[in-house]
Each structure stands twice: as C-alpha cells, then as structure tokens.
Design a protein around this motif. Structure first.
Motif, PDB file in Angstrom:
ATOM      1  N   GLU A   1       0.834  -1.202   0.000  1.00 27.99           N
ATOM      2  CA  GLU A   1       0.000   0.000   0.000  1.00 27.99           C
ATOM      3  C   GLU A   1       0.868   1.250   0.000  1.00 27.99           C
ATOM      4  O   GLU A   1       0.590   2.223  -0.684  1.00 27.99           O
ATOM      5  N   MET A   2       1.969   1.199   0.770  1.00 27.35           N
ATOM      6  CA  MET A   2       2.854   2.361   0.844  1.00 27.35           C
ATOM      7  C   MET A   2       3.465   2.640  -0.530  1.00 27.35           C
ATOM      8  O   MET A   2       3.574   3.788  -0.957  1.00 27.35           O
ATOM      9  N   ALA A   3       3.842   1.568  -1.250  1.00 23.38           N
ATOM     10  CA  ALA A   3       4.477   1.754  -2.555  1.00 23.38           C
ATOM     11  C   ALA A   3       3.472   2.229  -3.598  1.00 23.38           C
ATOM     12  O   ALA A   3       3.825   2.965  -4.521  1.00 23.38           O
ATOM     13  N   ASP A   4       2.221   1.807  -3.464  1.00 26.29           N
ATOM     14  CA  ASP A   4       1.215   2.169  -4.453  1.00 26.29           C
ATOM     15  C   ASP A   4       0.543   3.505  -4.160  1.00 26.29           C
ATOM     16  O   ASP A   4      -0.317   3.950  -4.913  1.00 26.29           O
ATOM     17  N   ASP A   5       0.909   4.115  -3.057  1.00 25.11           N
ATOM     18  CA  ASP A   5       0.290   5.387  -2.678  1.00 25.11           C
ATOM     19  C   ASP A   5       0.649   6.459  -3.710  1.00 25.11           C
ATOM     20  O   ASP A   5       1.811   6.701  -3.981  1.00 25.11           O
TER      21      ASP A   5
ATOM     22  N   SER B   1      21.250  -1.243  -2.840  1.00 21.85           N
ATOM     23  CA  SER B   1      20.709  -0.061  -2.167  1.00 21.85           C
ATOM     24  C   SER B   1      20.680  -0.245  -0.653  1.00 21.85           C
ATOM     25  O   SER B   1      20.773   0.725   0.104  1.00 21.85           O
ATOM     26  N   ILE B   2      20.532  -1.489  -0.204  1.00 24.30           N
ATOM     27  CA  ILE B   2      20.553  -1.782   1.238  1.00 24.30           C
ATOM     28  C   ILE B   2      21.945  -1.499   1.797  1.00 24.30           C
ATOM     29  O   ILE B   2      22.096  -0.978   2.907  1.00 24.30           O
ATOM     30  N   VAL B   3      22.981  -1.835   1.030  1.00 25.37           N
ATOM     31  CA  VAL B   3      24.366  -1.562   1.451  1.00 25.37           C
ATOM     32  C   VAL B   3      24.555  -0.071   1.666  1.00 25.37           C
ATOM     33  O   VAL B   3      25.062   0.370   2.710  1.00 25.37           O
TER      34      VAL B   3
ATOM     35  N   PRO C   1      11.774   4.271  -4.671  1.00 24.48           N
ATOM     36  CA  PRO C   1      13.205   4.601  -4.623  1.00 24.48           C
ATOM     37  C   PRO C   1      13.535   5.430  -3.389  1.00 24.48           C
ATOM     38  O   PRO C   1      12.859   6.404  -3.084  1.00 24.48           O
ATOM     39  N   GLY C   2      14.561   5.022  -2.680  1.00 25.89           N
ATOM     40  CA  GLY C   2      14.993   5.747  -1.493  1.00 25.89           C
ATOM     41  C   GLY C   2      14.377   5.250  -0.203  1.00 25.89           C
ATOM     42  O   GLY C   2      14.759   5.696   0.883  1.00 25.89           O
TER      43      GLY C   2
END
Length: 535
Positions: free
Chosen positions: A314-318, A403-405, A365-366
């Motif tokens: 849901e957070m990504a599709d907001d 990106s986690i690194v 992203p981010g």
C-alpha cells in the motif's frame, strides 16, 4: 525410535479425482458432442490448446529457475498454475531438470515435498514414473540410467514422501545380479538414507538378508574382484559412518508430510499420455475449482508475512506525492514488519529465505533506509543478547540489493554523532551487528572515514561503541588480520581519523584506546605505513 507417517495418520488431501481424468476427445467420431460443448463452454479446442502451451512453458520456466534460495517462491508459483491438470508436464519437467543436475537432487526433492503437502496425487505420479524409469533400465540392463531415478526416490524417502521399504526393494533388486555399477548404487542408497532404514525395526529381516547376500558375493569367485571388494566395503561400513550431514534443504515438517505407500513390486501406470494435450469437457469449471483451492492454500502459506507485505504494498502504491515521510511509514506498518520478521526468525526459516521474502516488499526509490530502520529496531527492540541470525539476514539483503548496502553505510555515518543517546544494550548490539557486516565485507570499511578519535569529537559512549566494534572484529578476524586490513594502503585515508597525531592530548587518547583493545603497537605501525603512502 523411527516413525513412519503414512497417509493413514494424516488428514486426507483435497479430493481432486474429478480433475482431469483421462477424458479423450476425438473430433472425428464425436462431431456432435464437440458442437454442444462449444456452445456451453467458452473455451473451445484452440483456446484450451493455447492454455495448455502456456501452462507447459510456465511450469518449465519455474522449475528451470529453481535454486536453494527460492524454493518457497517456486512452490507458490507452481501452486498458482494448474499443476493438477498439468501433472504430467510437472513430472516431465522436474525429472528432466533433476537428471541434468544430479548434485541438486535434494533441492528438487524439497520442492516435491512442498507440493506433496497440498497435491499428493501429483507427486504420486512422479514417484510412479521414477520407479518405472528404474525398472525399465534394470530390465534392459541400461545401468547408466539407474542413477537419476534412484537418487530422486531415496531423497524423497528422506523427506517422508515415500516409505523406506521402497529403498530396500531397490537394494534387493540390485544385489540379485550384482555388478560394479549396481553395488555402487547400493552404497549411495545407504549413504543417503541408510540411517533412516536402519532406525526402523520393521526392516531388520530385510537388512539381514541384504548383508547375508553381500557376504556371499564377497566370497564368490565367479564375480569380478572389484564387485567382491565393493560388497566387502559395504558390509564393513557401519551406519554411523553414513549419518548424513545436516540437511541444507530440511524445510518441511516431516511429521506433517503425506507419505505414499508405494512398493517396487506393484504394477503402476505412469500415464505418459498426460504429457500431451487432452481436451477437457469441463475445462472451465475445473479451472475455477483449482483457482479457488490454490488461493485458499496460498493464503494460508502467506499468513506469516501477509501484514508486512500488505502494508508496504500500500505504501508503494500510494499516489499522494505530498504525503509526509512520517505518514508513509506509519507506526502500524512498523509494528507489522517487526511482527513478521520476529515470526520468521522464530520459525527458524533460513536467513536467505527471510531476506528474499523481505525483498518481495514493494519499495519506492529511497525507501531502503526506512526498511533498514524498521529492521534494526526489530533486531534490538527486545534483544538483550545479540542474535547473529539478524546479521546474517542483513548480509543476504546486502547481496540481493546494493541499495541496502548504501542505506546501512549512511545509517552508520548518521547515527555515530548521536550514539551517546542510544541505550547501552542497543549500543553493544549495534556494534556487534556492524562488526559482523564489516567482517563479511557486506558494507565498505570506508565508513570509518567520518570517525575522528579526538577529545573534542568523541564522547565516552562513542569511544565504547568503537571499542566494541574492534573487539568483535578481533574475535571474527584475529588481531593480525585486522591489523593487515587497517594498514591496507587503499584504506589508509579511511582510518586516518582514528590516528590523530596533531597534538599530544589526541595522541594520548589514541594510545589509550588501542591499548584497551590489545593493539597498542598498531599506532607506530600505522604512522610508518601512513608516511610511506604518497599524498
């Protein structure tokens, strides 16, 4: 005591007998029937054939992409496909894949054990085909074809998909006409599941017959000397020598497994005609039934991490671009993620599987930093003693997503100036985590470039934090290896802040710091090494 869990002791699986019986449709003799069916069913012959081709390609692609880290993901993908209709295709694809990669047989057997929990009729056909392949190879004396089906069968026995008497049946058949190749296979069978066979008291007489036969072979001069030697070697080696190493793919609870009561002597039909398209009169209704059942199965499988995945999806599709970051990762979502991670860790799922599941979460992203923050809070929220499993999970996350690194390196840099606000227990655990990540080279050692070991730029807490990191690195690497890393010319500039030589007070602080961790000689070595590096 060894126990066998057969179908008698388990709840019966879904009755799929109505699914895809061998209904053949011959247009030449049944033109009227075809016309009636086409009117009542929107899926005509050409559409069903197209669906069949797509099903075949999807099953083959899923099995082709199988690796130790995505077994559960592949299981879910296969359950979404109609593997009851395509059970012939599934059996054909997995047998071909296993035959081409015998060293990965245990991985394929693990996938099979997952499918067997839900659709044992599909795996029953697989077992029958493996038995048929072996008996045919034995009948026509094609010894080079023994190994793939035998390996698949015995690894399925290890996962309780089949009973151990099937292995004894195979051994009995192989030693009737002993050759070097057949006795080699007997030895392999005992290596893989000899302990399981021996632990079952019901197999005592069969084992006695086997060893008596091998004893006779070892003394019979009509056999080749290599065959006699192999028979002697099998007799002399005890089962303790065959205790298998800890299974890398021991993922299914064997007590809940559906065990098939199949023997080598029974005459089973391998149903090879199911590998080809057969027109299904009830195609539409059968597809609906399967999809309904598979959704229920997958819903139960996903309940462990459903909440976290749902919240992040849901957070990504907001679509509200002006929503604040605080609202994007609400408290309820944080709690859901933490609960999910704790459940997966408590279930003792492999770290790589947990990392892969976490990477299924859709992130903008981010947002990797936000995931790291939630994860780190989960690691240290209730932990008094550091759990290295959390570190191993993050190591796998770093391997999967660069990106986690970057997010972890930024977190180290950002939290260091305020480290004195951290709880002492969290301080120790965080130091252990970063020491583990540095030792495994999951993150760069250049993070130390922002650290300056001076009286004005450090506090008691920050110095203790750094000491804990280096003490844990000594435990992981040893003092000599750590010194080599610090004195590495490529990292000299990164560690320059730890060796301030600008005034007496800072030098004295540095001397005390490295003396406390037992590396007091490192200061002189670093100064000599640093001066030799060209500016």
């Amino acid at each position: 005591m060894f126990e066998i869990y057969s179908s008698d002791t388990e709840e019966q699986p879904l009755n799929m007998s109505a699914f895809y019986g061998r209904k053949k449709f011959y247009s030449k003799n049944n033109n009227k029937k075809m016309n009636v069916v086409t009117k009542n069913n929107v899926f005509n012959v050409s559409e069903q054939m197209s669906n069949w081709d797509n099903l075949k390609l999807s099953i083959e692609a899923a099995i082709e992409k199988l690796n130790p880290g995505n077994i559960r993901h592949t299981r879910n993908k296969l359950l979404q496909l109609n593997i009851v209709r395509g059970k012939g295709l599934f059996c054909q694809a997995i047998i071909n894949a296993q035959s081409a990669s015998l060293h990965s047989t245990n991985m394929y057997a693990t996938l099979v054990s997952f499918i067997n929990l839900e659709f044992p009729n599909v795996i029953e056909l697989l077992l029958i085909r493996c038995i048929h392949m072996f008996t045919n190879a034995y009948k026509f004396k094609k010894e080079y074809k023994y190994k793939p089906p035998i390996l698949f069968i015995i690894f399925m026995i290890n996962h309780n998909v089949a009973k151990d008497w099937l292995a004894l049946d195979i051994i009995t058949k192989l030693i009737k006409s002993p050759t070097k190749h057949s006795l080699d296979m007997v030895e392999v069978i005992l290596k893989v599941c000899g302990t399981k066979i021996n632990s079952n008291p019901e197999n005592k007489l069969d084992l006695k017959y086997m060893f008596d036969t091998l004893q006779n072979i070892s003394k019979d001069d009509q056999f080749d000397i290599s065959v006699q030697y192999l028979a002697t070697r099998i007799i002399l080696i005890t089962y303790r020598d065959y205790i298998e190493d800890e299974q890398q793919f021991d993922l299914v609870n064997r007590r809940k497994q559906y065990t098939h009561l199949i023997t080598l002597s029974c005459d089973y039909d391998p149903l090879y005609e199911l590998d080809y398209f057969i027109y299904d009169v009830d195609f539409k209704s059968n597809e609906i039934i399967y999809k309904t059942n598979s959704k229920q199965i997958l819903k139960l499988k996903r309940k462990v991490w459903y909440f976290a995945k749902y919240d992040f999806d849901e957070m990504a599709d907001d679509e509200d671009e002006h929503e604040s970051e605080a609202n994007m990762l609400s408290l309820s979502r944080n709690i859901a993620i933490k609960k999910t991670i704790n459940i997966m860790v408590n279930l003792k799922l492999p770290p790589l599987d947990i990392a892969l599941e976490l990477m299924q979460i859709k992130l903008k992203p981010g947002q990797e930093m936000k995931l790291c923050l939630v994860y780190l809070d989960c690691c240290f929220e209730h932990s008094i003693i550091y759990n290295a499993v959390f570190g191993t999970i993050i190591e796998n996350l770093c391997l999967i997503n660069a990106s986690i690194v970057e997010a972890l390196e930024i977190y180290f840099i950002q939290c260091y100036p305020t480290i004195h606000h951290f709880h002492p227990i969290k301080l120790v655990n965080l130091a252990k985590l970063f020491a583990q990540l540095l030792y495994s080279d999951s993150i760069s050692w250049q993070i130390f470039s922002t650290v300056r070991l001076t009286e004005s730029e450090t506090t008691y807490s920050s110095r203790n934090y750094l000491k804990n990191i280096f003490k844990d690195l000594i435990v992981y690497m040893g003092r000599d290896s750590l010194k080599e890393r610090i004195l590495d010319p490529s990292l000299q500039r990164s560690f320059s802040g730890l060796f301030p030589f600008n005034n007496h007070g800072n030098y004295r602080l540095c001397d005390i710091f490295f003396s406390d961790i037992g590396m007091e000689d490192l200061i002189i070595q670093y100064r000599e090494s640093y001066q030799s590096v060209p500016v």
